[in-house]
Design an enzyme around this catalytic site. Structure first.
Site, PDB file in Angstrom:
ATOM      1  N   PHE A 125     -27.194  73.922 -21.099  1.00  0.00           N
ATOM      2  CA  PHE A 125     -28.157  74.488 -20.160  1.00  0.00           C
ATOM      3  C   PHE A 125     -27.396  74.753 -18.867  1.00  0.00           C
ATOM      4  O   PHE A 125     -26.477  74.011 -18.513  1.00  0.00           O
ATOM      5  CB  PHE A 125     -29.366  73.572 -19.927  1.00  0.00           C
ATOM      6  CG  PHE A 125     -30.358  74.232 -19.026  1.00  0.00           C
ATOM      7  CD1 PHE A 125     -31.124  75.289 -19.472  1.00  0.00           C
ATOM      8  CD2 PHE A 125     -30.474  73.855 -17.700  1.00  0.00           C
ATOM      9  CE1 PHE A 125     -32.000  75.951 -18.627  1.00  0.00           C
ATOM     10  CE2 PHE A 125     -31.359  74.511 -16.849  1.00  0.00           C
ATOM     11  CZ  PHE A 125     -32.116  75.561 -17.310  1.00  0.00           C
ATOM     12  N   THR A 126     -27.795  75.809 -18.139  1.00  0.00           N
ATOM     13  CA  THR A 126     -27.000  76.297 -17.000  1.00  0.00           C
ATOM     14  C   THR A 126     -26.660  75.201 -15.990  1.00  0.00           C
ATOM     15  O   THR A 126     -25.484  74.946 -15.716  1.00  0.00           O
ATOM     16  CB  THR A 126     -27.761  77.434 -16.281  1.00  0.00           C
ATOM     17  OG1 THR A 126     -29.090  76.969 -16.015  1.00  0.00           O
ATOM     18  CG2 THR A 126     -27.843  78.673 -17.139  1.00  0.00           C
ATOM     19  N   ARG A 383     -32.442  87.526 -20.994  1.00  0.00           N
ATOM     20  CA  ARG A 383     -31.442  86.527 -21.396  1.00  0.00           C
ATOM     21  C   ARG A 383     -30.523  87.219 -22.393  1.00  0.00           C
ATOM     22  O   ARG A 383     -30.717  87.142 -23.590  1.00  0.00           O
ATOM     23  CB  ARG A 383     -32.100  85.297 -22.039  1.00  0.00           C
ATOM     24  CG  ARG A 383     -32.748  84.355 -21.029  1.00  0.00           C
ATOM     25  CD  ARG A 383     -31.763  83.351 -20.468  1.00  0.00           C
ATOM     26  NE  ARG A 383     -31.395  83.576 -19.089  1.00  0.00           N
ATOM     27  CZ  ARG A 383     -31.405  82.635 -18.144  1.00  0.00           C
ATOM     28  NH1 ARG A 383     -31.811  81.419 -18.405  1.00  0.00           N
ATOM     29  NH2 ARG A 383     -30.978  82.900 -16.931  1.00  0.00           N
ATOM     30  N   PHE A 450     -27.330  87.825 -12.769  1.00  0.00           N
ATOM     31  CA  PHE A 450     -28.677  88.195 -13.204  1.00  0.00           C
ATOM     32  C   PHE A 450     -29.735  87.980 -12.121  1.00  0.00           C
ATOM     33  O   PHE A 450     -30.744  88.665 -12.091  1.00  0.00           O
ATOM     34  CB  PHE A 450     -29.070  87.438 -14.486  1.00  0.00           C
ATOM     35  CG  PHE A 450     -29.008  85.939 -14.376  1.00  0.00           C
ATOM     36  CD1 PHE A 450     -27.825  85.269 -14.608  1.00  0.00           C
ATOM     37  CD2 PHE A 450     -30.129  85.209 -14.035  1.00  0.00           C
ATOM     38  CE1 PHE A 450     -27.759  83.887 -14.505  1.00  0.00           C
ATOM     39  CE2 PHE A 450     -30.082  83.829 -13.939  1.00  0.00           C
ATOM     40  CZ  PHE A 450     -28.883  83.163 -14.166  1.00  0.00           C
TER      41      PHE A 450
HETATM   42  C1  LIG Z   1     -34.998  73.182 -16.044  1.00  0.00           C
HETATM   43  C2  LIG Z   1     -34.017  72.440 -16.824  1.00  0.00           C
HETATM   44  C3  LIG Z   1     -33.063  71.607 -16.216  1.00  0.00           C
HETATM   45  C4  LIG Z   1     -32.871  71.548 -14.719  1.00  0.00           C
HETATM   46  O1  LIG Z   1     -33.973  71.089 -14.051  1.00  0.00           O
HETATM   47  P1  LIG Z   1     -34.393  71.629 -12.590  1.00  0.00           P
HETATM   48  O2  LIG Z   1     -35.650  70.843 -12.325  1.00  0.00           O
HETATM   49  O3  LIG Z   1     -34.630  73.095 -12.683  1.00  0.00           O
HETATM   50  O4  LIG Z   1     -33.312  71.273 -11.657  1.00  0.00           O
HETATM   51  C5  LIG Z   1     -32.226  70.889 -17.045  1.00  0.00           C
HETATM   52  N1  LIG Z   1     -32.291  70.972 -18.375  1.00  0.00           N
HETATM   53  C6  LIG Z   1     -33.177  71.783 -19.007  1.00  0.00           C
HETATM   54  C7  LIG Z   1     -33.198  71.855 -20.478  1.00  0.00           C
HETATM   55  C8  LIG Z   1     -34.059  72.556 -18.247  1.00  0.00           C
HETATM   56  O5  LIG Z   1     -34.913  73.376 -18.869  1.00  0.00           O
END
Ligand SMILES: *Cc1c(COP(=O)(O)O)cnc(C)c1O
Length: 476
Positions: A125-126, A383, A450
């Site tokens: 995840f990013t 995406r 993006f």
């Molecule tokens: C949204 C998300 C995060 C990060 O959380 P934030 O509250 O946006 O900082 C981490 N892991 C996953 C799978 C997410 O969907």
């Protein structure tokens, strides 16, 4: 799907009016936003399916809970209430609240990772990967191959491939792996769940090598629902019971409460290890706030505590995922190419197959998201190639296997009629795909392009042909 099986288990006490603009007005708004849905103003959007993060509707009880905010700097009553809710539903020993999920990821990565380490996970995840890399680790994907195939109907496409994990441990050595990051309802794979059996097997293998397992519990409740529905022997178990078992195989978690926990802001880190908890409490003061508030107001912690209790209720979770499946079903039955099976938090459209006439270097998913907005005011997210960016060495665009438009459903916000409008719009574009015009960059940011990139149609007046003509006063 039988509509009655998931009908909304709430009634509406307060409404937020939505603005409905004409397609011509939306074409103008899209142009002003550079055909990037991230750059639209929220008030220009009719149905906002950009994300399910922080967009949930709170219940009357949560709103009432805000009035019980104990805004003491230290030892807020709401912290102890939250601690009780987290222990009772997730089962970990120590709770460290954070302002949102990435705050918890930051603390965890900083505590456990040394430069040169390797952190495996079931797809990245990013923000999670960014914090791992910032701390000096390299991320290695050990998700099963089925996750990359949009047509594969396997029930648990989020599973770890234990063979890939074992090979990685043999190759780099367990000492280089501080922990494995295990994600529930894998976001970038389309919200695909992981089975209890796989969680058990993965953590057995890790623990046999002295490797910690840290859960990304962001969508663990939605994951528990899929386990209840799909895993043999689980159909009579409660969501709460399955959630507790999920967490019991792991050594701690990071959590973005902006998803499952039904609040607009918040997150937490949990660990079972006493020493690690002590270190986390020392660090959280530096980066988030004292360990009994972690960057949150007392009232936010109260709303989260109440939201956690509501999140595991069977009628809530059945309606939540039922609504997503309902939208997916409408599209699938009309022949629209989507990622199957439908995941927990959204429907992912395969834009490359949807718009075969738009070449990849004209960004079909970006064009489709923009055209959908112009057609009906529905805001989706790209995406695909735009999100993937460029290869840092060659400067060439990366075109990932999946070129997707994500319709992400906020929790408890929209009705069945909103899902019908969304499906009607997607299906009408699908019937006349050649109306959608490809895009090219007019401005391209260097990092995470993006979010702020701007585009123009490669030809003509707009991204959706007939609307563009009418907007410019030519024809109808
Ligand atoms: C949204 C998300 C995060 C990060 O959380 P934030 O509250 O946006 O900082 C981490 N892991 C996953 C799978 C997410 O969907």
């Amino acid at each position: 799907m039988n509509r009655r099986t998931w009908a909304e288990p709430f009634k509406i006490k307060m409404v937020e009016p939505l603005r409905m603009m004409s397609p011509q007005e939306r074409e103008r708004a899209a142009r002003a936003a550079g055909y990037n849905t991230f750059l639209l103003k929220s008030e220009e959007v009719y149905i906002d399916l950009l994300t399910d993060s922080g967009t949930s509707a709170m219940s009357d009880r949560q709103w009432a809970g805000l009035m019980l905010g104990d805004e003491a700097y230290a030892g807020s009553a709401n912290y102890y209430h939250l601690e009780e809710a987290v222990r009772g539903h997730y089962g970990y020993k120590h709770l460290i609240p954070t302002h949102q999920g990435r705050g918890a990821e930051h603390l965890l990565s900083r505590m456990l990772i040394k430069p040169g380490d390797v952190v495996p996970g079931n797809m990245y995840f990013t923000t999670t990967r960014a914090h791992q890399e910032l701390a000096g680790a390299r991320f290695v994907d050990v998700i099963c191959d089925e996750a990359h195939d949009p047509l594969d109907e396997s029930p648990f496409k989020g599973n770890v491939d234990v063979t890939k994990l074992r090979a990685l441990i043999d190759r780099v050595g367990a000492k280089k792996i501080p922990y494995l990051c295990l994600q529930c309802c894998v976001n970038m794979a389309g919200g695909q769940p992981i089975s209890l059996e796989n969680i058990r097997a993965t953590s057995e293998l890790c623990h046999a090598h002295g490797i910690r397992v840290m859960l990304d519990a962001t969508r663990a409740v939605e994951n528990a629902y899929f386990i209840q529905q799909r895993e043999p022997g689980c159909s009579r178990r409660s969501i709460r019971d399955i959630l507790l078992e999920t967490c019991s195989y792991t050594d701690g978690c990071t959590n973005s409460a902006k998803k499952d926990c039904l609040v607009n802001i918040g997150g937490f880190l949990c660990v079972n290890d006493d020493e690690l908890a002590e270190e986390a409490r020392n660090l959280v003061v530096l980066f988030e706030g004292l360990h009994t508030y972690g960057g949150l107001a007392g009232r936010d912690m109260e709303a989260m505590a109440i939201g956690i209790g509501e999140s595991v209720q069977q009628d809530h979770i059945r309606a939540r995922i039922g609504q997503v499946e309902y939208l997916g079903d409408l599209l699938h039955r009309a022949g629209v190419p989507i990622i199957r099976p439908v995941g927990g938090h959204g429907v992912f459209i395969d834009a490359a197959r949807f718009l075969p006439h738009v070449p990849r270097d004209q960004f079909p998913a970006q064009a489709l998201a923009a055209a959908l907005y112009v057609d009906s005011g529905v805001r989706a997210m790209e995406r695909g190639g735009v999100s993937a960016g460029r290869n840092p060495d060659t400067g060439q665009n990366i075109f990932p296997a999946l070129e997707l438009v994500r319709l992400t459903i906020p929790r408890r916000v929209y009705t069945q009629a909103h899902m019908d409008v969304t499906a009607e719009s997607v299906i009408s574009l699908f019937k006349e795909p050649e109306r959608v015009v490809g895009l090219r960059f007019t401005s391209e940011p260097k990092y995470l392009r993006f979010f702020q990139a701007r585009f123009e149609p490669v030809e003509g007046e707009g991204v959706l042909r007939s609307v563009a003509r009418a907007a410019s006063g030519v024809g109808v």
